[in-house]
Design a protein around this motif. Structure first.
Motif, PDB file in Angstrom:
ATOM      1  N   GLN A 133       7.170 -20.846  35.553  1.00  0.00           N
ATOM      2  CA  GLN A 133       7.628 -19.964  34.477  1.00  0.00           C
ATOM      3  C   GLN A 133       8.453 -18.851  35.082  1.00  0.00           C
ATOM      4  O   GLN A 133       8.041 -18.184  36.036  1.00  0.00           O
ATOM      5  CB  GLN A 133       6.439 -19.373  33.719  1.00  0.00           C
ATOM      6  N   VAL A 134       9.611 -18.677  34.508  1.00  0.00           N
ATOM      7  CA  VAL A 134      10.480 -17.610  34.975  1.00  0.00           C
ATOM      8  C   VAL A 134      10.683 -16.648  33.816  1.00  0.00           C
ATOM      9  O   VAL A 134      11.038 -17.066  32.709  1.00  0.00           O
ATOM     10  CB  VAL A 134      11.838 -18.167  35.448  1.00  0.00           C
ATOM     11  N   THR A 135      10.408 -15.405  34.061  1.00  0.00           N
ATOM     12  CA  THR A 135      10.528 -14.418  32.994  1.00  0.00           C
ATOM     13  C   THR A 135      11.717 -13.523  33.282  1.00  0.00           C
ATOM     14  O   THR A 135      11.819 -12.958  34.374  1.00  0.00           O
ATOM     15  CB  THR A 135       9.254 -13.576  32.921  1.00  0.00           C
ATOM     16  N   VAL A 136      12.599 -13.423  32.302  1.00  0.00           N
ATOM     17  CA  VAL A 136      13.772 -12.576  32.453  1.00  0.00           C
ATOM     18  C   VAL A 136      13.607 -11.349  31.566  1.00  0.00           C
ATOM     19  O   VAL A 136      13.359 -11.491  30.361  1.00  0.00           O
ATOM     20  CB  VAL A 136      15.047 -13.331  32.036  1.00  0.00           C
ATOM     21  N   ALA A 137      13.707 -10.184  32.194  1.00  0.00           N
ATOM     22  CA  ALA A 137      13.616  -8.967  31.391  1.00  0.00           C
ATOM     23  C   ALA A 137      14.065  -7.788  32.210  1.00  0.00           C
ATOM     24  O   ALA A 137      14.113  -7.870  33.450  1.00  0.00           O
ATOM     25  CB  ALA A 137      12.163  -8.760  30.931  1.00  0.00           C
ATOM     26  N   ASP A 138      14.417  -6.678  31.546  1.00  0.00           N
ATOM     27  CA  ASP A 138      14.786  -5.493  32.307  1.00  0.00           C
ATOM     28  C   ASP A 138      13.535  -4.868  32.902  1.00  0.00           C
ATOM     29  O   ASP A 138      12.413  -5.269  32.588  1.00  0.00           O
ATOM     30  CB  ASP A 138      15.548  -4.495  31.418  1.00  0.00           C
ATOM     31  N   CYS A 139      13.745  -3.914  33.778  1.00  0.00           N
ATOM     32  CA  CYS A 139      12.611  -3.376  34.526  1.00  0.00           C
ATOM     33  C   CYS A 139      11.522  -2.818  33.625  1.00  0.00           C
ATOM     34  O   CYS A 139      10.332  -3.034  33.849  1.00  0.00           O
ATOM     35  CB  CYS A 139      13.100  -2.288  35.494  1.00  0.00           C
ATOM     36  N   ALA A 140      11.948  -2.083  32.587  1.00  0.00           N
ATOM     37  CA  ALA A 140      10.958  -1.479  31.694  1.00  0.00           C
ATOM     38  C   ALA A 140      10.090  -2.565  31.064  1.00  0.00           C
ATOM     39  O   ALA A 140       8.862  -2.432  30.985  1.00  0.00           O
ATOM     40  CB  ALA A 140      11.660  -0.669  30.614  1.00  0.00           C
ATOM     41  N   SER A 141      10.711  -3.631  30.632  1.00  0.00           N
ATOM     42  CA  SER A 141       9.941  -4.695  29.999  1.00  0.00           C
ATOM     43  C   SER A 141       9.094  -5.439  31.023  1.00  0.00           C
ATOM     44  O   SER A 141       7.956  -5.835  30.739  1.00  0.00           O
ATOM     45  CB  SER A 141      10.879  -5.668  29.298  1.00  0.00           C
ATOM     46  N   LEU A 142       9.638  -5.621  32.230  1.00  0.00           N
ATOM     47  CA  LEU A 142       8.870  -6.333  33.250  1.00  0.00           C
ATOM     48  C   LEU A 142       7.590  -5.581  33.610  1.00  0.00           C
ATOM     49  O   LEU A 142       6.583  -6.178  33.970  1.00  0.00           O
ATOM     50  CB  LEU A 142       9.717  -6.543  34.509  1.00  0.00           C
ATOM     51  N   ARG A 143       7.666  -4.261  33.507  1.00  0.00           N
ATOM     52  CA  ARG A 143       6.468  -3.481  33.844  1.00  0.00           C
ATOM     53  C   ARG A 143       5.334  -3.780  32.857  1.00  0.00           C
ATOM     54  O   ARG A 143       4.182  -3.463  33.121  1.00  0.00           O
ATOM     55  CB  ARG A 143       6.796  -1.986  33.828  1.00  0.00           C
ATOM     56  N   GLU A 144       5.660  -4.364  31.702  1.00  0.00           N
ATOM     57  CA  GLU A 144       4.602  -4.764  30.760  1.00  0.00           C
ATOM     58  C   GLU A 144       3.843  -5.984  31.263  1.00  0.00           C
ATOM     59  O   GLU A 144       2.775  -6.298  30.766  1.00  0.00           O
ATOM     60  CB  GLU A 144       5.195  -5.071  29.371  1.00  0.00           C
ATOM     61  N   VAL A 145       4.444  -6.733  32.207  1.00  0.00           N
ATOM     62  CA  VAL A 145       3.771  -7.954  32.650  1.00  0.00           C
ATOM     63  C   VAL A 145       3.365  -7.902  34.114  1.00  0.00           C
ATOM     64  O   VAL A 145       2.608  -8.747  34.597  1.00  0.00           O
ATOM     65  CB  VAL A 145       4.642  -9.207  32.414  1.00  0.00           C
ATOM     66  N   ALA A 146       3.865  -6.922  34.853  1.00  0.00           N
ATOM     67  CA  ALA A 146       3.511  -6.852  36.266  1.00  0.00           C
ATOM     68  C   ALA A 146       3.535  -5.406  36.716  1.00  0.00           C
ATOM     69  O   ALA A 146       4.180  -4.562  36.102  1.00  0.00           O
ATOM     70  CB  ALA A 146       4.494  -7.675  37.100  1.00  0.00           C
ATOM     71  N   THR A 147       2.811  -5.144  37.793  1.00  0.00           N
ATOM     72  CA  THR A 147       2.805  -3.798  38.343  1.00  0.00           C
ATOM     73  C   THR A 147       3.928  -3.745  39.394  1.00  0.00           C
ATOM     74  O   THR A 147       3.858  -4.414  40.428  1.00  0.00           O
ATOM     75  CB  THR A 147       1.446  -3.501  39.000  1.00  0.00           C
ATOM     76  N   LEU A 148       4.941  -2.998  39.087  1.00  0.00           N
ATOM     77  CA  LEU A 148       6.091  -2.940  39.986  1.00  0.00           C
ATOM     78  C   LEU A 148       6.236  -1.514  40.508  1.00  0.00           C
ATOM     79  O   LEU A 148       6.312  -0.573  39.717  1.00  0.00           O
ATOM     80  CB  LEU A 148       7.363  -3.346  39.230  1.00  0.00           C
ATOM     81  N   ARG A 149       6.266  -1.429  41.862  1.00  0.00           N
ATOM     82  CA  ARG A 149       6.407  -0.074  42.418  1.00  0.00           C
ATOM     83  C   ARG A 149       7.815   0.446  42.168  1.00  0.00           C
ATOM     84  O   ARG A 149       8.002   1.490  41.604  1.00  0.00           O
ATOM     85  CB  ARG A 149       6.064  -0.084  43.901  1.00  0.00           C
ATOM     86  N   ASP A 150       8.800  -0.300  42.625  1.00  0.00           N
ATOM     87  CA  ASP A 150      10.160   0.100  42.282  1.00  0.00           C
ATOM     88  C   ASP A 150      10.923  -1.129  41.826  1.00  0.00           C
ATOM     89  O   ASP A 150      10.675  -2.249  42.278  1.00  0.00           O
ATOM     90  CB  ASP A 150      10.870   0.811  43.440  1.00  0.00           C
TER      91      ASP A 150
END
Lengths: 779, 229, 174
Positions: free
Chosen positions: A506-523
């Motif tokens: 599964q590949v999820t495409v989204a901008d950073c703000a949206s990606l933060r809803e699915v993963a914990t991203l430091r930067d």
């Protein structure tokens, strides 16, 4: 004893029921109204199965879904139907777009002529809603001109919101996610019998009926005893002029009979009236047409026979402990102390009937309906048998208190039976309702899925159709009134090889703000790619997310964007990230790509879902979102998340119970009020003399409250005990772990207590009126 | 007519109509502390209405009632109730004892309404019951005692708060003459020794003979016989 | 009331002196009107003459002649006959009150006033009797009750007449 003599005595009693001036009439009318209300409820109950069946029939007759596999070719007699259901505030609107493809296209039931493109036919309730100020937002959503109304045949309830709108080129829409079909007829003859009901559901239904009807029986029994004291005096007078004790009993029975027959007539009237009223009412979102409510003839006859018979039996039973002497009625001195053992036998017997069935619910085994009904009834009758004993025993031990308390307690001590009779109905209803609520709560696991959606992060979701401009769509939602945040997540599934893929990632495409809803991203910056470890398919993700791996996107069978496969190589700067639950509660794995890192050609393969978080403080925020969705595509329905989703049928039973319990408690409240008023009227003189020597109104009002509250309190306590016991047994029967559903216990007892309060409050004005000094006048 | 000096309760020109029926049409009344006044007259003449007005149970349409220098007709309902609790006692023909309470509890009731503790109230009540020779009935309920005994319990109740006026409306109406006179004797004895005034409504001359003077009500008008003769 | 029969009856329990007889009579029946000794003496001599009593003995000693009387068989029979004979109820057909009321009506005076005044007077007597009854012994109570009941009967008549004054006025005017 000749039949003629019987007939004469009964007729005489019947005459007495209505003779005796205003008071006689009032009493007869009270009895009749009481019995009538009970009869109306009985008739309504017997009509409910018919009503539900009628709803089912109509629902089925307008069904437009084909479950067959092959598609119909376009023809002279085909019609394209597209689902366009929507929700307005908390009400569902059934919507369909219609496009007849020929002159012989089938018309839906209740629709006289097809609406043209841009027009619609609506149900009367929807028409009314659209015309009102309340319907402003919905009007924006349904931009069609109203060209007619849907007839009763095409609706399942008088308050149903429904429309059929005309459309063009609907067949194209069917290629998309919209539901619908090309059909050549309405109705689905294949689907006549719905799947057989689960035995646990049948158990629920049985118990609901018993629980609702028992209090009605108790109520009727109480109603035929209205005005008992006066009747006793009259019977004594009859003895004085020479009727023997059997004759007086028959005369009393005749009185009860007359009251109950009048009650039957009134009940039929109430029922017919209620049936008409039912058309304008919508209870728990279920409305019906009067014509639905037809009791089955057999049951109606049964009611017509059972009610007068019960009335006579109750009267004769009530006179059992009474000796009617020419100079007055003697209640056998001090009635023998109530015995406990046989009263305990009833509920224990009920338990004994239910016990053998413990654990049968799981394996699809059927419950013996007679044992269930018998057991539940015995348990509930047990409440009515135990209550007088409990009230007597407790009241005899009640200590001192203020004057109001003393007056109430002393009165209860002297006539605890009367008090217990008054609350019996409520106790039975509450016990049954508690048991049922427990059962419902207990089997909730099976029939209600606790959804994992996190409603604090998003409250709605909507799919973006593949062919539309995703960015524009997102912008439209962002601009919607009351929108707080739009999270757009696009998915592609990439295979490990061209052609038949063995593993997909599964590949999820989204901008950073949206990606933060699915993963914990430091930067995170646009152009970044992350590999995340999800809760599922871990091994595959790990393997395919390695840098340098080539993955393939391929069009599916529906033959969307060309048929060329597109490849994508996992970049070397892919970073690891921790997955977190997305708003649907799903912990996704695979690869996360920011739009900047997504090759143009892959863009055609994504499907996008928007998670919408709205500001609940904005009025109608949900409906603004729905309007936006409808502007984009009327067949798109944003999903509104609730923390609990329940099985529809289970919800229907629960609904039925709530409706029934409300009716029954209202009925019992009415009967309590009647007997309370009767009691007050009998004490008119005493009340006036108490007022004369300065008794405060507050004191007497409080004593009336105590007098109701003490037995009700005990009744509710007992009802809770028996209800919990019954609930536990029923849960054991369905093999569900026993858990007391305290909120429902509290709410049911709360409702019961509320009834007491209302009854007391309603009896206060007449009490205060009786406390006026006019009562002292003897002239 | 002027009220004699030292009157405890004075009524002037009372008028009261129930709908179209005129019950009082200019009635006058006065009573001294410790005095027993019989109110006589044919039935329907307005005797009971006069008593109800005097006791502050019924508000007259017009006229004034002064108790101990205070205007009763100007009092609020709560004030009149308080006055009845503290200063007045009542005996009626029947239907006045609470059937669920024992006799001693019935007698104690007015004290309890004024806020006395149960124990204390019942002790005082018992003393009055002894005085009226019904102390042996203390545990019985009104339904279990005879009419005469019940009236004596009622008299005990009317006196238990040491009222300044006892209003008795046909207190012997339901009793035979022997029991009736015994009740009257006990009532007037007790009242006199406590300096309690008694307003006694009756149509029986032999009951009225226990009074110090009588007034006659006829067609809603009262006549004070002491001043006539 | 027959004093002779009463004294005879008192002798039945045993012979007594004349003075004793007076005392017994006063105690039981005299109430407000004690017997004069002369009355006892004259009655006894009449009974002696009729053979209903005999002289049982004469005591010498201080004071006047002290004869002791005893009842004879004839005397006992006489007492018995007296007791067994019912008293004739008084007819009360001649009523001064009635006359007064009718006259008042005929002369257009206020008859109600007369009735009220009479009632008041009756009640005054009844109060006195009631008071005496309360202070007296059983004998007092019985005697007062007798009078009270009679007065009450008068009062009832007064009430009834008051209620029927209008009708009576019509009847008298005719």
């Amino acid at each position: 004893m000749s039949a003629r003599q019987w007939g004469r005595d009964l007729a005489m009693g019947a005459r007495f029921a209505f003779a005796g001036g205003r008071e006689g009439w009032t009493r007869a009318l009270l009895t009749a109204v009481g019995v009538g209300l009970g009869v109306a409820l009985l008739l309504l109950t017997t009509a409910i199965p018919n009503a539900l069946a009628e709803r089912d029939r109509r629902e089925e007759a307008r069904s437009d879904h084909t479950f067959g596999q092959q598609e119909l070719p376009r023809a002279d007699n085909t019609l394209v139907v597209v689902d366009a259901d929507t929700t307005y505030r908390d009400r569902d609107v059934r919507g369909r777009l219609l496009e007849p493809e020929g002159a012989k296209a089938p018309r839906p039931p209740g629709v006289a002529a097809f609406p043209a493109d841009g027009e619609m036919v609506v149900s009367p309730a929807l028409k009314e809603l659209l015309a009102s100020d309340d319907g402003k937002l919905l009007r924006e959503r349904l931009p069609y001109r109203i060209s007619g109304t849907i007839g009763e045949q095409g609706l399942v309830g008088s308050q149903e919101l429904a429309y059929y709108a005309g459309g063009k080129g609907l067949m194209e829409r069917l290629a998309g996610p919209a539901g619908g079909a090309r059909i050549d007829s309405f109705g689905n003859p294949d689907l006549t019998s719905s799947d057989p009901w689960d035995p646990v559901l049948i158990l629920l239904v049985l118990v609901v009926f018993v629980v609702l009807l028992m209090p009605v029986a108790v109520f009727i029994a109480a109603a035929v005893r209205f005005g008992g004291e006066q009747r006793d005096r009259r019977l004594a007078a009859l003895r004085l002029v020479g009727s023997d004790s059997r004759m007086t009993r028959r005369i009393a029975a005749g009185e009860a009979l007359a009251g109950s027959v009048l009650g039957l007539v009134l009940g039929t009237g109430f029922f017919l009236l209620g049936r008409q009223l039912a058309a304008s009412a919508e209870v728990f979102r279920i409305s019906v047409f009067p014509s639905y409510l037809n009791p089955s003839p057999l049951l109606a006859v049964l009611v017509a026979l059972a009610v007068p018979t019960a009335a006579v039996l109750v009267t004769i039973l009530a006179l059992r402990g009474v000796v009617i002497e020419p100079l007055g009625v003697v209640r056998t001195a001090r009635p023998a102390r109530r015995r406990l053992w046989w009263r305990l036998l009833l509920p224990l017997g009920g338990l004994a009937l239910l016990y053998p069935m413990v654990g049968q619910g799981d394996d699809g085994g059927n419950f013996n309906q007679y044992l269930v009904v018998g057991g539940v009834m015995l348990l509930l009758i047990g409440v009515t048998a135990l209550l007088p004993w409990v009230v007597e025993t407790v009241v005899a031990r009640l200590g001192s208190g203020g004057v109001a308390w003393q007056l109430a307690v002393r009165r209860l001590q002297l006539s605890s039976g009367v008090a217990a009779r008054m609350v019996n109905g409520i106790a039975v209803a509450v016990a049954g309702a508690i048991a049922l609520q427990m059962l419902f709560a207990g089997v909730e696991g099976t029939y209600t899925r606790a959804s994992e959606y996190d409603v604090s992060r998003a409250q709605m979701s909507v799919d973006v159709e593949d062919r539309t401009d995703t960015a524009a769509t997102i912008a439209k939602y962002r601009d919607t009134e009351g929108m707080r945040k739009v999270t757009a997540l696009s998915d592609i599934h990439l295979g490990d090889r061209r052609g038949e893929a063995e593993t997909l990632i599964q590949v999820t495409v989204a901008d950073c703000a949206s990606l933060r809803e699915v993963a914990t991203l430091r930067d995170c910056r646009d152009g970044d790619v992350f590999a995340v470890k999800g809760s599922e398919y871990e091994g595959d993700s790990e393997r395919l997310a390695k840098p340098g791996t080539t993955l393939w996107a391929e069009s599916d069978d529906s033959g969307r964007p060309g048929d060329r496969a597109v490849s994508w190589t996992v970049p070397h700067d892919i970073r690891r990230a921790e997955s977190r639950e997305d708003p649907t509660g799903y912990e996704r794995g695979g690869i996360l790509i920011t739009p900047g890192a997504l090759p143009e050609k892959l863009g055609a393969f994504v499907s996008t879902r928007l998670f919408l978080s709205v500001d609940p403080s904005v009025p109608d925020a949900y409906d603004h979102v729905r309007n936006t969705a409808a502007r984009i595509d009327p067949t798109v329905q944003p999903m509104t998340w609730r923390s609990i989703e329940s099985n529809d049928r289970y919800a229907a039973i629960r609904t039925g119970l709530s409706v029934g319990a409300a009716c029954v408690l209202a009925l019992i409240g009415a009967s309590m009020l009647v007997s309370q008023l009767e009691q007050l009227r009998e004490r008119r003189k005493l009340l006036s003399s108490l007022v004369a020597f300065g008794t405060r109104r507050r004191t007497l009002s409080l004593s009336v409250l105590w007098q109701t509250a003490i037995p009700i309190g005990l009744g509710l306590l007992l009802a809770a005990t028996v209800g919990i016991a019954l609930g536990a047994v029923l849960l054991r029967m369905t093999n569900t772990s026993v858990r007391v559903d305290w909120p429902s216990v509290l709410s049911m007892t709360g409702i019961g207590a509320g009834v007491v309060l209302v009854v007391t409050l309603l009896s206060l004005p007449p009490l205060l009126k009786l406390m006026r000094p006019d009562g002292l006048r003897t002239e | 007519m002027t009220a004699p000096a030292g009157s405890l309760l004075v009524a002037r020109d009372l008028r009261k109509a129930y709908g179209p029926t005129t019950a009082l049409d200019g009635a006058e009344f006065s009573i001294h502390p410790g005095e027993v006044v019989a109110v006589m007259g044919p039935s329907g003449s307005g005797k009971s209405t006069l008593l109800h007005c005097l006791a502050g149970i019924v508000t007259p349409d017009s006229g004034s009632i002064t108790y101990d220098g205070r205007e009763v007709t100007a009092m609020s309902d709560a004030e009149r109730s308080a006055l009845r609790r503290s200063a007045f006692g009542f005996v009626f023909q029947f239907g006045q004892l609470v059937p669920e309470l024992t006799c001693v509890e019935n007698v104690a009731l007015p004290l309890r309404l004024s806020g006395s503790s149960r124990k204390e109230a019942e002790r005082t009540a018992l003393a009055w019951m002894e005085r009226l020779e019904v102390d042996d009935l203390r545990k019985k309920r009104p339904g279990e005692v005879s009419g005469g005994q019940g009236q004596r319990v009622a008299v005990a109740r009317s006196l238990v708060t040491n009222p300044r006026v006892v209003f008795a409306d046909e207190p012997t109406g339901a009793l035979d003459s022997f029991n009736g006179e015994r009740v009257m004797e006990l009532l007037t004895d007790a009242a006199r020794s406590a300096n309690t005034a008694v307003v006694l409504v009756t149509h029986e001359a032999r009951v009225a003979a226990y009074s110090d003077r009588e007034i006659v009500v006829r067609d809603g008008r009262s006549r004070d016989m002491e001043r006539v003769v | 009331m027959s004093i002779g029969h009463t004294l005879l009856g008192l002798l039945e329990s045993g012979p007594r002196h004349g003075y004793d007889l007076k005392r017994a009579f006063d105690e039981k029946f005299g109430h407000d009107r004690p017997l004069h000794y002369g009355q006892v003496y004259s009655t006894m001599s009449r009974l002696l003459k009729n053979g209903l009593v005999e002289v049982d003995g004469i005591e010498a000693g201080g004071g006047p002649e002290r004869k002791r009387y005893a009842i004879t068989e004839a005397g006992i029979t006489d007492v018995e006959r007296w007791l067994a004979t019912p008293e004739k109820p008084e007819p009360y057909l001649q009523s001064t009150l009635y006359t007064k009321v009718v006259l008042a009506l005929l002369t257009h005076r206020d008859a109600a006033d007369i009735l009220d005044g009479q009632r008041s007077e009756h009640l005054r007597s009844m109060r006195i009797l009631t008071d005496r009854k309360r202070k007296g012994d059983l004998a007092d109570q019985l005697i007062c009750d007798h009078a009270l009941f009679h007065l009450e009967a008068d009062l009832r008549w007064l009430e009834l007449t008051a209620a029927r004054l209008d009708k009576l006025r019509e009847a008298v005017a005719r």
